[in-house]
Scaffold this motif. Structure first.
Motif, PDB file in Angstrom:
ATOM      1  N   PRO A 221       9.166  23.151  13.922  1.00 59.88           N
ATOM      2  CA  PRO A 221      10.635  23.087  14.612  1.00 59.88           C
ATOM      3  C   PRO A 221      10.197  23.321  16.141  1.00 59.88           C
ATOM      4  CG  PRO A 221      10.482  24.913  13.009  1.00 59.88           C
ATOM      5  CD  PRO A 221       9.347  24.281  13.014  1.00 59.88           C
ATOM      6  N   GLY A 222      11.091  22.407  16.835  1.00 63.19           N
ATOM      7  CA  GLY A 222      11.139  22.462  18.122  1.00 63.19           C
ATOM      8  C   GLY A 222      10.249  21.518  18.853  1.00 63.19           C
ATOM      9  N   ARG A 223       9.254  20.819  17.975  1.00 58.29           N
ATOM     10  CA  ARG A 223       8.316  20.088  18.690  1.00 58.29           C
ATOM     11  C   ARG A 223       8.802  18.637  18.065  1.00 58.29           C
ATOM     12  NH1 ARG A 223       2.451  21.654  18.139  1.00 58.29           N
ATOM     13  NH2 ARG A 223       2.117  20.219  20.026  1.00 58.29           N
ATOM     14  N   PRO A 224       8.934  17.626  18.936  1.00 59.40           N
ATOM     15  CA  PRO A 224       9.459  16.315  18.720  1.00 59.40           C
ATOM     16  C   PRO A 224       8.041  15.609  18.025  1.00 59.40           C
ATOM     17  CG  PRO A 224       9.236  16.521  20.860  1.00 59.40           C
ATOM     18  CD  PRO A 224       9.099  17.938  20.468  1.00 59.40           C
ATOM     19  N   THR A 225       8.293  14.708  17.091  1.00 60.77           N
ATOM     20  CA  THR A 225       7.314  14.082  16.630  1.00 60.77           C
ATOM     21  C   THR A 225       7.373  12.748  17.163  1.00 60.77           C
ATOM     22  OG1 THR A 225       8.636  13.050  14.821  1.00 60.77           O
ATOM     23  CG2 THR A 225       7.304  15.150  14.425  1.00 60.77           C
ATOM     24  N   VAL A 226       5.887  12.287  17.339  1.00 60.90           N
ATOM     25  CA  VAL A 226       5.885  10.792  17.865  1.00 60.90           C
ATOM     26  C   VAL A 226       5.428   9.919  17.099  1.00 60.90           C
ATOM     27  CG1 VAL A 226       4.553   9.610  19.764  1.00 60.90           C
ATOM     28  CG2 VAL A 226       5.348  11.845  20.213  1.00 60.90           C
ATOM     29  N   PRO A 227       5.973   8.900  16.898  1.00 59.15           N
ATOM     30  CA  PRO A 227       5.221   7.937  15.777  1.00 59.15           C
ATOM     31  C   PRO A 227       3.984   7.414  15.956  1.00 59.15           C
ATOM     32  CG  PRO A 227       7.133   6.885  16.617  1.00 59.15           C
ATOM     33  CD  PRO A 227       7.120   8.442  17.525  1.00 59.15           C
TER      34      PRO A 227
ATOM     35  N   PRO B 210       0.739  -1.159   0.019  1.00 58.39           N
ATOM     36  CA  PRO B 210       0.113  -0.110   0.172  1.00 58.39           C
ATOM     37  C   PRO B 210       0.901   1.377  -0.045  1.00 58.39           C
ATOM     38  CG  PRO B 210      -0.133  -0.929   2.254  1.00 58.39           C
ATOM     39  CD  PRO B 210       0.790  -1.891   1.248  1.00 58.39           C
ATOM     40  N   ALA B 211       0.366   2.268  -0.488  1.00 58.91           N
ATOM     41  CA  ALA B 211       1.019   3.433  -0.570  1.00 58.91           C
ATOM     42  C   ALA B 211       1.192   4.113   0.630  1.00 58.91           C
ATOM     43  CB  ALA B 211       0.397   4.361  -1.591  1.00 58.91           C
ATOM     44  N   ALA B 212       2.268   4.537   0.837  1.00 56.38           N
ATOM     45  CA  ALA B 212       2.595   5.251   2.380  1.00 56.38           C
ATOM     46  C   ALA B 212       1.765   6.594   2.342  1.00 56.38           C
ATOM     47  CB  ALA B 212       4.066   5.498   2.380  1.00 56.38           C
ATOM     48  N   ALA B 213       0.926   6.744   3.550  1.00 65.06           N
ATOM     49  CA  ALA B 213       0.304   7.967   3.883  1.00 65.06           C
ATOM     50  C   ALA B 213       1.051   9.155   4.052  1.00 65.06           C
ATOM     51  CB  ALA B 213      -0.489   7.834   5.367  1.00 65.06           C
ATOM     52  N   PRO B 214       0.774  10.263   3.377  1.00 61.72           N
ATOM     53  CA  PRO B 214       1.700  11.491   3.482  1.00 61.72           C
ATOM     54  C   PRO B 214       1.813  11.950   4.899  1.00 61.72           C
ATOM     55  CG  PRO B 214      -0.543  12.183   2.554  1.00 61.72           C
ATOM     56  CD  PRO B 214      -0.330  10.589   2.854  1.00 61.72           C
ATOM     57  N   LYS B 215       3.220  12.291   5.371  1.00 57.64           N
ATOM     58  CA  LYS B 215       3.386  12.645   6.639  1.00 57.64           C
ATOM     59  C   LYS B 215       2.801  14.106   6.981  1.00 57.64           C
ATOM     60  CE  LYS B 215       7.464   9.762   7.367  1.00 57.64           C
ATOM     61  NZ  LYS B 215       8.860   9.765   7.872  1.00 57.64           N
ATOM     62  N   ALA B 216       2.530  14.442   8.359  1.00 59.15           N
ATOM     63  CA  ALA B 216       2.149  15.694   8.728  1.00 59.15           C
ATOM     64  C   ALA B 216       3.423  16.543   8.855  1.00 59.15           C
ATOM     65  CB  ALA B 216       1.460  15.720   9.796  1.00 59.15           C
ATOM     66  N   PRO B 217       3.208  17.851   8.612  1.00 62.84           N
ATOM     67  CA  PRO B 217       4.418  18.661   8.406  1.00 62.84           C
ATOM     68  C   PRO B 217       4.935  18.852  10.026  1.00 62.84           C
ATOM     69  CG  PRO B 217       2.582  19.821   7.768  1.00 62.84           C
ATOM     70  CD  PRO B 217       2.161  18.377   7.903  1.00 62.84           C
ATOM     71  N   THR B 218       6.122  18.966  10.137  1.00 62.20           N
ATOM     72  CA  THR B 218       6.551  18.923  11.717  1.00 62.20           C
ATOM     73  C   THR B 218       6.857  20.444  11.918  1.00 62.20           C
ATOM     74  OG1 THR B 218       8.912  18.598  10.983  1.00 62.20           O
ATOM     75  CG2 THR B 218       7.139  16.527  11.811  1.00 62.20           C
TER      76      THR B 218
END
Length: 118
Positions: A112-118, A102-110
């Protein structure tokens, strides 16, 4: 003076020469003359034509004929060659279709300064 390389080499050569002379006289080989016996006379066998013995000799000659080894065998019948088309080889994986990823879902823009949680 005995340990000098020249004397040592000379001693080895003399010992080798003496060894060869001794072996030559001990292991003499006498060769017979090249023509010592007359050649064996040729034997000719003629069976009576039409007899059972003549038939068996002819059958044996046909079976053990060395000239038949040089003749190429009969070509295979045409139906055997029909299987050999332009490319008879088909690999075992020719019908395999890989699973669709399956095609990967587009990632939300991050931000700066906020860590992303998977």
């Amino acid at each position: 003076m005995r340990e000098h390389p020249v004397w040592r080499g000379l001693a080895i050569l003399l010992a080798s020469l003496l060894g060869h002379v001794v072996c030559f006289f001990l292991l003499q080989v006498s060769y017979p003359p090249t023509i010592s016996r007359p050649p064996v006379p040729a034997r000719i066998y003629l069976p009576v034509p039409g007899s059972e013995e003549a038939r068996l000799v002819a059958l044996w000659a046909e079976v053990t004929d060395p000239s038949r080894m040089m003749i190429s065998p009969e070509p295979p019948p045409r139906r055997g060659l029909d299987l050999l088309g332009p490319n008879p080889y088909r690999p075992f994986f020719a019908d395999y279709e890989p699973a669709r990823v399956p095609a990967a879902a587009p990632k939300a823009p991050t931000q700066p300064g906020r860590p992303t949680v998977p």
